[in-house]
Design an enzyme around this catalytic site. Sequence first.
Site, PDB file in Angstrom:
ATOM      1  N   SER A  26       0.646  -1.354  -0.481  1.00 54.13           N
ATOM      2  CA  SER A  26      -0.176   0.244   0.139  1.00 54.13           C
ATOM      3  C   SER A  26       0.975   1.073   0.011  1.00 54.13           C
ATOM      4  O   SER A  26       0.052   1.961  -0.898  1.00 54.13           O
ATOM      5  CB  SER A  26      -0.826   0.197   0.799  1.00 54.13           C
ATOM      6  OG  SER A  26      -2.165  -0.516   1.481  1.00 54.13           O
ATOM      7  N   ASP A  63      -6.537  -8.399   5.083  1.00 57.61           N
ATOM      8  CA  ASP A  63      -6.012  -9.496   3.391  1.00 57.61           C
ATOM      9  C   ASP A  63      -5.494  -9.904   4.262  1.00 57.61           C
ATOM     10  O   ASP A  63      -4.619 -11.298   3.980  1.00 57.61           O
ATOM     11  CB  ASP A  63      -4.714  -8.195   3.193  1.00 57.61           C
ATOM     12  CG  ASP A  63      -5.381  -6.890   2.577  1.00 57.61           C
ATOM     13  OD1 ASP A  63      -6.677  -7.091   1.793  1.00 57.61           O
ATOM     14  OD2 ASP A  63      -4.513  -5.736   2.081  1.00 57.61           O
ATOM     15  N   ARG A  76      -2.335 -14.531  -2.151  1.00 55.80           N
ATOM     16  CA  ARG A  76      -2.470 -14.516  -1.012  1.00 55.80           C
ATOM     17  C   ARG A  76      -3.156 -16.059  -0.462  1.00 55.80           C
ATOM     18  O   ARG A  76      -2.406 -17.119   0.367  1.00 55.80           O
ATOM     19  CB  ARG A  76      -3.297 -13.813   0.008  1.00 55.80           C
ATOM     20  CG  ARG A  76      -2.553 -12.042   0.075  1.00 55.80           C
ATOM     21  CD  ARG A  76      -3.177 -11.513   0.662  1.00 55.80           C
ATOM     22  NE  ARG A  76      -2.865  -9.679   0.763  1.00 55.80           N
ATOM     23  CZ  ARG A  76      -1.625  -9.024   0.490  1.00 55.80           C
ATOM     24  NH1 ARG A  76      -0.468 -10.133   1.008  1.00 55.80           N
ATOM     25  NH2 ARG A  76      -1.075  -7.952   0.499  1.00 55.80           N
ATOM     26  N   ARG A  84     -13.752  -7.325 -11.026  1.00 55.69           N
ATOM     27  CA  ARG A  84     -13.557  -6.700  -9.687  1.00 55.69           C
ATOM     28  C   ARG A  84     -14.250  -5.190  -9.639  1.00 55.69           C
ATOM     29  O   ARG A  84     -14.322  -5.094 -10.675  1.00 55.69           O
ATOM     30  CB  ARG A  84     -11.922  -6.535  -8.806  1.00 55.69           C
ATOM     31  CG  ARG A  84     -11.584  -7.398  -8.641  1.00 55.69           C
ATOM     32  CD  ARG A  84     -10.481  -7.826  -7.461  1.00 55.69           C
ATOM     33  NE  ARG A  84     -10.428  -6.865  -6.540  1.00 55.69           N
ATOM     34  CZ  ARG A  84      -9.258  -5.818  -5.626  1.00 55.69           C
ATOM     35  NH1 ARG A  84      -8.143  -6.182  -6.074  1.00 55.69           N
ATOM     36  NH2 ARG A  84      -9.235  -6.260  -4.912  1.00 55.69           N
TER      37      ARG A  84
HETATM   38  C1  S3P Z   1      -5.843  -1.409   0.251  1.00 56.50           C
HETATM   39  C2  S3P Z   1      -6.501  -1.304   0.701  1.00 56.50           C
HETATM   40  C3  S3P Z   1      -7.653  -2.946   0.792  1.00 56.50           C
HETATM   41  C4  S3P Z   1      -6.280  -4.128   1.028  1.00 56.50           C
HETATM   42  C5  S3P Z   1      -5.862  -3.938  -0.026  1.00 56.50           C
HETATM   43  C6  S3P Z   1      -5.068  -2.525   0.257  1.00 56.50           C
HETATM   44  C7  S3P Z   1      -5.158  -0.077   0.236  1.00 56.50           C
HETATM   45  O1  S3P Z   1      -8.860  -2.032  -0.228  1.00 56.50           O
HETATM   46  O2  S3P Z   1      -7.304  -5.417   0.806  1.00 56.50           O
HETATM   47  O3  S3P Z   1      -5.216  -4.820  -0.426  1.00 56.50           O
HETATM   48  O4  S3P Z   1      -3.881  -0.435  -0.327  1.00 56.50           O
HETATM   49  O5  S3P Z   1      -5.390   0.664   0.072  1.00 56.50           O
HETATM   50  P1  S3P Z   1      -9.830  -2.116   0.107  1.00 56.50           P
HETATM   51  O6  S3P Z   1      -9.749  -0.669   0.807  1.00 56.50           O
HETATM   52  O7  S3P Z   1     -10.616  -1.970  -0.903  1.00 56.50           O
HETATM   53  O8  S3P Z   1     -10.588  -2.523   1.730  1.00 56.50           O
END
Ligand code: S3P
Length: 521
Positions: free
Chosen positions: A99, A392, A470, A199
């Site tokens: 992220s 996650d 994952r 998605r």
């Molecule tokens: C992320 C937010 C999460 C997470 C993804 C990374 C991000 O998703 O599942 O792997 O970097 O902002 P959501 O915000 O849709 O829950």
Amino acid sequence: SDPVMWRDIFVANRQAVLASLDDFEAGLARLRQAIESSDGDAMLATFDRARHARHYFESLLNKTSYQAEYQMQHQGKLRYRVSPGGAVTGRIRVPGDKSISHRSIMLGALAEGVTEVKGFLEGEDSLATLQAFREMGVAIEGPHQGRVTVHGVGLHGLKAPSGPLYVGNAGTAMRLFAGLLAGQGFDTELTGDASLTKRPMGRVADPLRQMGAEIDTVEGGRPPLRIHGGKALKGITYDMPMASAQVKSCLLFAGLYAEGETRVREPAPTRDHTERMLQGFGYEVHREGDTCWLSGGGKLTAAPIDVPADISSATFFLVAAAITPGADLVLEHVGINPTRIGVINILQLMGADLTLSNQREVGGEPVADLHIRHAPLKGIDIPVEQVPLAIDEFPALFIAAANAEGVTRLRGAEELRVKESDRLQAMANGLAVIGVEHTLLEDGIDILGGGRVDGHNYGGGRIDSLGDHRIAMSFAIAALRAGDEIIIDDCANVATSFPGFIELARKVGLVLEEEAAEEGV
Ligand code: S3P
């Protein structure tokens, strides 16, 4: 070509040509200086930019893009073969946070000045983000061993890419890009791989439309996204229907370009890396309770970024150690942002022997070393407020549950159905293959752990990861307590978030191999 034409072009564009020649001369002078003073790093940076620029020109000329190359690399499929048993000991550092890596490139590109990033995740997802900015004219050096230098172009300095921006498997890239591209003066198209194409993007397209953006999706709000530039955006107050950091970040990025305030209310706390990094780049972001907001029209100032190790990648080894008798493992420099530590809280509730040491803050993000030793786990009801904080980590936590005494119950996790795969279904399928008793629900699962067949907690078998990184890594660590070999199909996407997973897994004591698999074999 025709010299008369060139003369006329140079006469008619005197100022622009002179400015370009000045730039070129300054670049040559820098290179000359680097050679004269034997400055290897400066030379490397220049040649690296040259290589990428050349590559970029080739893609413009051939009208190919990153997409074509990426797909070539992924024609073959990978399979993991994991032997039952093995140990989990030592001291390791997992790769950088995904992220934060995405955001470091995004904000670095839109900032004024040069952003130096270290600890960058050289995984396919964050590399797709990096490549997309190169295609929009941003000079980026690296990555070299996690170091990236981004030459920011400012909020209004991006250039129209020559074709669609392909972001592979990366939902974060697509959703965050949607926000920042909605504010540009040019049109763009965002595409992704087979998983990403399924998605939901309506969750970002709908609020962006409320802000005045024009975005086309295909049926059901799926990618590709066509974003029409040149629209005046206005700030909105948005009550998110789901707890999503991607939606929040997308709207904050669009808000940079919008008139007035953009406010986002989250139904539960979600990761706040965007807010922290914006503040680190000198952009004011406010928060009051469950709402954060910013005003458009400011500017970002480059700042150094030190990306901590990804707690989501560390999770596979935390669970591996938690379930394996004799395990004793230290994970170094892991990001422990309070919006990401659900996995630590949940494992501790299950009885894991997990301690944090050397807590410190790097570049606005808290980090720590995590020490974990084997201890018997017990099934728990996962507190619902922990769900967004561990979103996650559930595939790996299901493996912890399969090794815990009693039932672990998860509810309120319907978001897992729209990740890189339907993770509730994918994990339930795999648990069924290895013989772990469970009940699948629309928004969660009950897992009955501690089966103990001949001293093992479950059997082996052949798992389909559905191309989800994952799921693949979770069943790899499950083999530590299996009675038989676990074979996992479709593992190439582990490289999206965790390059070097196999090597690190072997280093701590898992026994696994990867092999090329022909499609359908
Ligand atoms: C992320 C937010 C999460 C997470 C993804 C990374 C991000 O998703 O599942 O792997 O970097 O902002 P959501 O915000 O849709 O829950």
